[in-house]
Scaffold this motif. Sequence first.
Motif, PDB file in Angstrom:
ATOM      1  N   LEU A 179       4.315   6.738  -5.234  1.00  0.00           N
ATOM      2  CA  LEU A 179       3.819   7.845  -4.423  1.00  0.00           C
ATOM      3  C   LEU A 179       4.973   8.442  -3.630  1.00  0.00           C
ATOM      4  O   LEU A 179       5.608   7.759  -2.825  1.00  0.00           O
ATOM      5  CB  LEU A 179       2.718   7.368  -3.469  1.00  0.00           C
ATOM      6  N   ASP A 180       5.232   9.727  -3.857  1.00  0.00           N
ATOM      7  CA  ASP A 180       6.335  10.430  -3.205  1.00  0.00           C
ATOM      8  C   ASP A 180       5.786  11.246  -2.036  1.00  0.00           C
ATOM      9  O   ASP A 180       5.115  12.247  -2.231  1.00  0.00           O
ATOM     10  CB  ASP A 180       7.032  11.341  -4.223  1.00  0.00           C
ATOM     11  N   GLU A 181       6.069  10.784  -0.814  1.00  0.00           N
ATOM     12  CA  GLU A 181       5.606  11.453   0.414  1.00  0.00           C
ATOM     13  C   GLU A 181       4.107  11.779   0.341  1.00  0.00           C
ATOM     14  O   GLU A 181       3.698  12.937   0.509  1.00  0.00           O
ATOM     15  CB  GLU A 181       6.404  12.749   0.645  1.00  0.00           C
ATOM     16  N   PRO A 182       3.257  10.778   0.105  1.00  0.00           N
ATOM     17  CA  PRO A 182       1.831  11.077  -0.117  1.00  0.00           C
ATOM     18  C   PRO A 182       1.090  11.576   1.113  1.00  0.00           C
ATOM     19  O   PRO A 182       0.038  12.181   0.987  1.00  0.00           O
ATOM     20  CB  PRO A 182       1.270   9.722  -0.578  1.00  0.00           C
ATOM     21  N   THR A 183       1.630  11.321   2.306  1.00  0.00           N
ATOM     22  CA  THR A 183       0.892  11.701   3.528  1.00  0.00           C
ATOM     23  C   THR A 183       1.554  12.835   4.282  1.00  0.00           C
ATOM     24  O   THR A 183       1.156  13.145   5.398  1.00  0.00           O
ATOM     25  CB  THR A 183       0.763  10.492   4.472  1.00  0.00           C
ATOM     26  N   GLN A 204      -7.560  16.093  -2.449  1.00  0.00           N
ATOM     27  CA  GLN A 204      -6.789  16.332  -3.667  1.00  0.00           C
ATOM     28  C   GLN A 204      -5.830  15.174  -3.948  1.00  0.00           C
ATOM     29  O   GLN A 204      -5.625  14.791  -5.101  1.00  0.00           O
ATOM     30  CB  GLN A 204      -6.013  17.647  -3.543  1.00  0.00           C
ATOM     31  N   GLN A 205      -5.275  14.608  -2.877  1.00  0.00           N
ATOM     32  CA  GLN A 205      -4.392  13.452  -3.043  1.00  0.00           C
ATOM     33  C   GLN A 205      -5.152  12.285  -3.671  1.00  0.00           C
ATOM     34  O   GLN A 205      -4.627  11.562  -4.531  1.00  0.00           O
ATOM     35  CB  GLN A 205      -3.835  13.048  -1.675  1.00  0.00           C
ATOM     36  N   ILE A 209       3.026   9.976  -8.581  1.00  0.00           N
ATOM     37  CA  ILE A 209       2.335  11.086  -7.922  1.00  0.00           C
ATOM     38  C   ILE A 209       3.354  11.788  -7.048  1.00  0.00           C
ATOM     39  O   ILE A 209       3.845  11.236  -6.065  1.00  0.00           O
ATOM     40  CB  ILE A 209       1.142  10.585  -7.082  1.00  0.00           C
ATOM     41  N   HIS A 210       3.695  13.014  -7.440  1.00  0.00           N
ATOM     42  CA  HIS A 210       4.738  13.752  -6.742  1.00  0.00           C
ATOM     43  C   HIS A 210       4.208  14.389  -5.462  1.00  0.00           C
ATOM     44  O   HIS A 210       2.997  14.545  -5.275  1.00  0.00           O
ATOM     45  CB  HIS A 210       5.321  14.836  -7.655  1.00  0.00           C
ATOM     46  N   GLN A 211       5.146  14.767  -4.579  1.00  0.00           N
ATOM     47  CA  GLN A 211       4.780  15.401  -3.317  1.00  0.00           C
ATOM     48  C   GLN A 211       4.018  16.701  -3.559  1.00  0.00           C
ATOM     49  O   GLN A 211       3.038  16.993  -2.889  1.00  0.00           O
ATOM     50  CB  GLN A 211       6.037  15.668  -2.487  1.00  0.00           C
TER      51      GLN A 211
END
Length: 507
Positions: A167-171, A149-150, A87-89
């Motif tokens: 997970l790339d920078e999920p927050t 959306q995340q 899951i990209h940023q």
Amino acid sequence: MENIILEMRGITKTFPGVKALDNVNLKVKEGEIHALVGENGAGKSTLMKVLSGVYPYGSYDGDILFNGEVMAFSGIADSEKQGIIIIHQELALVPLLSIAENVFLGNENIEGGIINWPHTFKRTQELLKKVGLKESSATLVGRLGVGKQQLVEIAKALAKDVKLLILDEPTSALQENDSAKLLDLLLEFKAQGISSILITHKLNEISRVADSITVIRDGASVSTLDCQVNDISEADIIRDMVGRDLANRYPARDSHIGELLMQVREWNVWHPDSLDRQMIHDIEFHVRAGEVVGIAGLMGSGRTELAMSLFGKSYGKNIQGKVSLRGQEVDVSTVPKAIQCGLAYVTEDRKELGLILEETIQTNTTLANLERVSSRGVIDETIERRVSEEYRKAMRIRTPSVFQKVMNLSGGNQQKVVLSKWLYSQPDVLILDEPTRGIDVGAKFEIYSIINQLADDGKGVVMISSEMPELLGMCDRIYVMNEGRFVGELDKAQASQEKIMSMIVNA
């Protein structure tokens, strides 16, 4: 014996003239949360592109072993078949499609050449329940906030029978409560035996959920830390990331606050599409020369709407109020007029609104003040090159040339280009909206040092940030915002996270 689900051995990836990865090693255990950290440009994204097949087998040296077998992925479809989902940023969702359509996009439930919609919507609803979303699977994704959306992206990963979730920078774009929910979800997945790789610059998140940490610096893996065995401090992680100790996260500054630069009075803004919704209510504030003024508030409190409405009325309708600069009322009704008056706005979304990604550093640096590099309407490329080179050196932008396209720069270096663009417009007051979002601690320190230098040079700085420690560490005064109103003001000596949250909650 520990069950290793993923092992990357001696991964080396070279681009023309640049070795992006140099003998990187990574091991992820089954059912663990493994944090991958490093400065912007350290090679984290490149390593994940190798793993996912974006950079196919044969384009790099080294081996990828998944569940003990050597993999030779020729594309993303191959890695996803094995249960490796990234899951990209920048979320890969289609706003005008429903949640169900997005969740099974490219992975449709097809029977006899036709999509089985009843099964698709039913299965989506089950997945939404797993990730804690109560929305209908028929809801359009464009109507959801970023946090939700995340979660749709995670539901999409679960639909593909995920075994390793990356997970790339999920927050990075989430407020604190949404971030906490997402981290709780990762812990639930861990309990179910799903492995995760978490790429983040927020060290407090790593402390909360990570079992192991791999640190990458300058394209090489420099350390692997076991959080289960050792007590790993943020200082330990930072030292490995940047190759030195950061004794203080925020550079010291002796404040020399001078004359009144900007004053905003009775500022009111209505929603651009719904004129019955007032977004900003009777805002009044001021900024002095040499002062860094913070605006604190939760996501949705109106901070960005306020900033954009002040900068050439870029947001809102029926805007009312007065802006004065150096004691004179000014016209900020358009962006060119706001720039001419001495205002600059560094947007929170540098990729969408702050930069032309396909253009070079040279082109982006002078965009806000083309008159200074032009003669009779024609840009003098010699002057433009000299100016951009001066800013490249002054801002320490890591790049081989000002002819580099900004899309190829790390997040921290992109942010320095945005700052260069607005500094070249020679502003008196800079509004910085989330100036360190999505960049690492080393690059953050450099941005903080630039902000301090601006204040020392007599500029006024307005700093919007969702990270309260950042505001407390950098600002001389802090305005607290909630639901479009300022609900409090604190000077540096008074301010604390507890007081700011109390003002928000009790507003």
